[in-house]
Design a protein around this motif. Sequence first.
Motif, PDB file in Angstrom:
ATOM      1  N   PHE A 236      46.608  68.036  56.957  1.00  0.00           N
ATOM      2  CA  PHE A 236      44.855  67.706  56.251  1.00  0.00           C
ATOM      3  C   PHE A 236      44.667  67.870  54.845  1.00  0.00           C
ATOM      4  O   PHE A 236      43.054  67.805  54.608  1.00  0.00           O
ATOM      5  CB  PHE A 236      44.315  69.274  57.319  1.00  0.00           C
ATOM      6  N   GLY A 237      45.900  67.916  53.822  1.00  0.00           N
ATOM      7  CA  GLY A 237      45.549  68.306  52.409  1.00  0.00           C
ATOM      8  C   GLY A 237      44.992  69.775  52.124  1.00  0.00           C
ATOM      9  O   GLY A 237      45.194  70.470  53.281  1.00  0.00           O
ATOM     10  N   VAL A 238      44.849  69.831  51.133  1.00  0.00           N
ATOM     11  CA  VAL A 238      44.009  71.348  50.855  1.00  0.00           C
ATOM     12  C   VAL A 238      43.143  71.242  50.146  1.00  0.00           C
ATOM     13  O   VAL A 238      42.458  70.879  49.172  1.00  0.00           O
ATOM     14  CB  VAL A 238      45.008  72.049  50.118  1.00  0.00           C
ATOM     15  N   PHE A 239      41.855  72.308  50.746  1.00  0.00           N
ATOM     16  CA  PHE A 239      41.221  72.247  49.727  1.00  0.00           C
ATOM     17  C   PHE A 239      41.596  72.843  48.335  1.00  0.00           C
ATOM     18  O   PHE A 239      41.881  74.052  47.959  1.00  0.00           O
ATOM     19  CB  PHE A 239      40.490  73.551  49.991  1.00  0.00           C
ATOM     20  N   PRO A 240      40.451  72.310  47.791  1.00  0.00           N
ATOM     21  CA  PRO A 240      41.563  72.320  45.726  1.00  0.00           C
ATOM     22  C   PRO A 240      40.388  73.509  45.288  1.00  0.00           C
ATOM     23  O   PRO A 240      39.403  73.441  45.083  1.00  0.00           O
ATOM     24  CB  PRO A 240      41.129  71.286  45.315  1.00  0.00           C
ATOM     25  N   LYS A 241      41.401  74.757  44.692  1.00  0.00           N
ATOM     26  CA  LYS A 241      40.989  75.823  44.747  1.00  0.00           C
ATOM     27  C   LYS A 241      40.618  76.131  42.956  1.00  0.00           C
ATOM     28  O   LYS A 241      39.991  76.806  42.534  1.00  0.00           O
ATOM     29  CB  LYS A 241      41.470  76.874  45.143  1.00  0.00           C
ATOM     30  N   HIS A 242      41.764  75.157  42.351  1.00  0.00           N
ATOM     31  CA  HIS A 242      42.077  75.552  40.615  1.00  0.00           C
ATOM     32  C   HIS A 242      42.002  73.327  40.677  1.00  0.00           C
ATOM     33  O   HIS A 242      42.592  72.167  41.509  1.00  0.00           O
ATOM     34  CB  HIS A 242      43.049  75.470  40.452  1.00  0.00           C
ATOM     35  N   ARG A 243      40.689  73.054  39.987  1.00  0.00           N
ATOM     36  CA  ARG A 243      40.261  72.159  39.120  1.00  0.00           C
ATOM     37  C   ARG A 243      41.967  71.221  38.582  1.00  0.00           C
ATOM     38  O   ARG A 243      42.349  70.596  38.330  1.00  0.00           O
ATOM     39  CB  ARG A 243      39.251  71.744  38.482  1.00  0.00           C
ATOM     40  N   GLN A 244      42.622  72.089  37.865  1.00  0.00           N
ATOM     41  CA  GLN A 244      43.623  71.832  37.109  1.00  0.00           C
ATOM     42  C   GLN A 244      44.859  73.465  36.547  1.00  0.00           C
ATOM     43  O   GLN A 244      44.482  73.981  36.742  1.00  0.00           O
ATOM     44  CB  GLN A 244      43.095  71.385  35.290  1.00  0.00           C
ATOM     45  N   VAL A 245      46.009  72.808  37.098  1.00  0.00           N
ATOM     46  CA  VAL A 245      47.129  73.290  36.730  1.00  0.00           C
ATOM     47  C   VAL A 245      48.094  73.456  36.164  1.00  0.00           C
ATOM     48  O   VAL A 245      48.604  72.551  36.235  1.00  0.00           O
ATOM     49  CB  VAL A 245      47.199  74.139  38.320  1.00  0.00           C
ATOM     50  N   VAL A 246      48.284  73.903  35.080  1.00  0.00           N
ATOM     51  CA  VAL A 246      49.500  73.776  34.430  1.00  0.00           C
ATOM     52  C   VAL A 246      51.381  75.040  35.394  1.00  0.00           C
ATOM     53  O   VAL A 246      50.648  76.088  34.774  1.00  0.00           O
ATOM     54  CB  VAL A 246      49.861  73.812  32.852  1.00  0.00           C
ATOM     55  N   VAL A 247      52.310  74.598  36.013  1.00  0.00           N
ATOM     56  CA  VAL A 247      53.359  75.098  36.199  1.00  0.00           C
ATOM     57  C   VAL A 247      54.289  74.622  34.900  1.00  0.00           C
ATOM     58  O   VAL A 247      54.972  73.807  34.724  1.00  0.00           O
ATOM     59  CB  VAL A 247      53.674  74.446  37.224  1.00  0.00           C
ATOM     60  N   PRO A 248      54.239  75.423  34.482  1.00  0.00           N
ATOM     61  CA  PRO A 248      56.047  75.555  33.225  1.00  0.00           C
ATOM     62  C   PRO A 248      56.911  75.134  33.273  1.00  0.00           C
ATOM     63  O   PRO A 248      56.895  75.779  34.481  1.00  0.00           O
ATOM     64  CB  PRO A 248      55.884  76.994  32.564  1.00  0.00           C
ATOM     65  N   ARG A 249      57.673  73.933  33.147  1.00  0.00           N
ATOM     66  CA  ARG A 249      58.947  73.775  33.979  1.00  0.00           C
ATOM     67  C   ARG A 249      59.692  74.434  34.807  1.00  0.00           C
ATOM     68  O   ARG A 249      60.539  74.813  34.926  1.00  0.00           O
ATOM     69  CB  ARG A 249      59.660  72.920  33.210  1.00  0.00           C
ATOM     70  N   ALA A 250      60.270  75.686  33.708  1.00  0.00           N
ATOM     71  CA  ALA A 250      61.324  76.982  33.187  1.00  0.00           C
ATOM     72  C   ALA A 250      60.260  77.893  34.859  1.00  0.00           C
ATOM     73  O   ALA A 250      61.571  78.153  35.271  1.00  0.00           O
ATOM     74  CB  ALA A 250      60.744  77.671  32.373  1.00  0.00           C
ATOM     75  N   GLU A 251      59.526  77.704  35.632  1.00  0.00           N
ATOM     76  CA  GLU A 251      59.289  78.450  36.356  1.00  0.00           C
ATOM     77  C   GLU A 251      59.277  77.312  37.960  1.00  0.00           C
ATOM     78  O   GLU A 251      59.502  78.352  39.058  1.00  0.00           O
ATOM     79  CB  GLU A 251      58.282  78.418  36.490  1.00  0.00           C
ATOM     80  N   VAL A 252      59.706  75.977  37.206  1.00  0.00           N
ATOM     81  CA  VAL A 252      59.747  75.397  39.136  1.00  0.00           C
ATOM     82  C   VAL A 252      61.087  75.460  39.119  1.00  0.00           C
ATOM     83  O   VAL A 252      62.056  75.054  38.714  1.00  0.00           O
ATOM     84  CB  VAL A 252      59.497  73.646  38.171  1.00  0.00           C
ATOM     85  N   ALA A 253      60.883  75.699  40.804  1.00  0.00           N
ATOM     86  CA  ALA A 253      62.318  75.679  41.463  1.00  0.00           C
ATOM     87  C   ALA A 253      62.564  74.359  42.582  1.00  0.00           C
ATOM     88  O   ALA A 253      63.785  73.656  41.896  1.00  0.00           O
ATOM     89  CB  ALA A 253      62.055  76.518  42.698  1.00  0.00           C
ATOM     90  N   SER A 254      61.837  73.843  42.465  1.00  0.00           N
ATOM     91  CA  SER A 254      61.603  72.205  43.257  1.00  0.00           C
ATOM     92  C   SER A 254      60.169  71.930  43.013  1.00  0.00           C
ATOM     93  O   SER A 254      59.029  72.325  42.815  1.00  0.00           O
ATOM     94  CB  SER A 254      62.144  71.829  44.595  1.00  0.00           C
ATOM     95  N   LEU A 255      59.826  70.262  42.881  1.00  0.00           N
ATOM     96  CA  LEU A 255      59.168  69.505  42.742  1.00  0.00           C
ATOM     97  C   LEU A 255      59.358  68.289  43.949  1.00  0.00           C
ATOM     98  O   LEU A 255      59.792  67.656  43.815  1.00  0.00           O
ATOM     99  CB  LEU A 255      58.923  68.686  41.457  1.00  0.00           C
TER     100      LEU A 255
END
Length: 91
Positions: A65-84
């Motif tokens: 169904f998709g998500v209800f967007p609760k955050h208009r913009q989010v920056v996730v630092p690459r060092a914190e990304v385990a998978s994309l």
Amino acid sequence: MGTFHHDTSPLHGITVVVETRSGEVWVGRCHDEDETRVLLLDADVHRPDAAAPDRAEWLGRAARFGVFPKHRQVVVPRAEVASLTRLGELA
């Protein structure tokens, strides 16, 4: 397919799942990503805690169904990304 711009990543415009090393899972539309960060628009997050629904159930609902967007913009630092991953790959 997504929106193609010459100066953005191949995931531009694609709804993606970003799993972080801390256990948070973000779902949102990828605006851009590079070696320093992933920029999501219209995103929601699943945080692992007792009040949260099961992670697999939450992702399954997001894939259907998709998500209800609760955050208009989010920056996730690459060092914190385990998978994309593209959300469509989970369906």
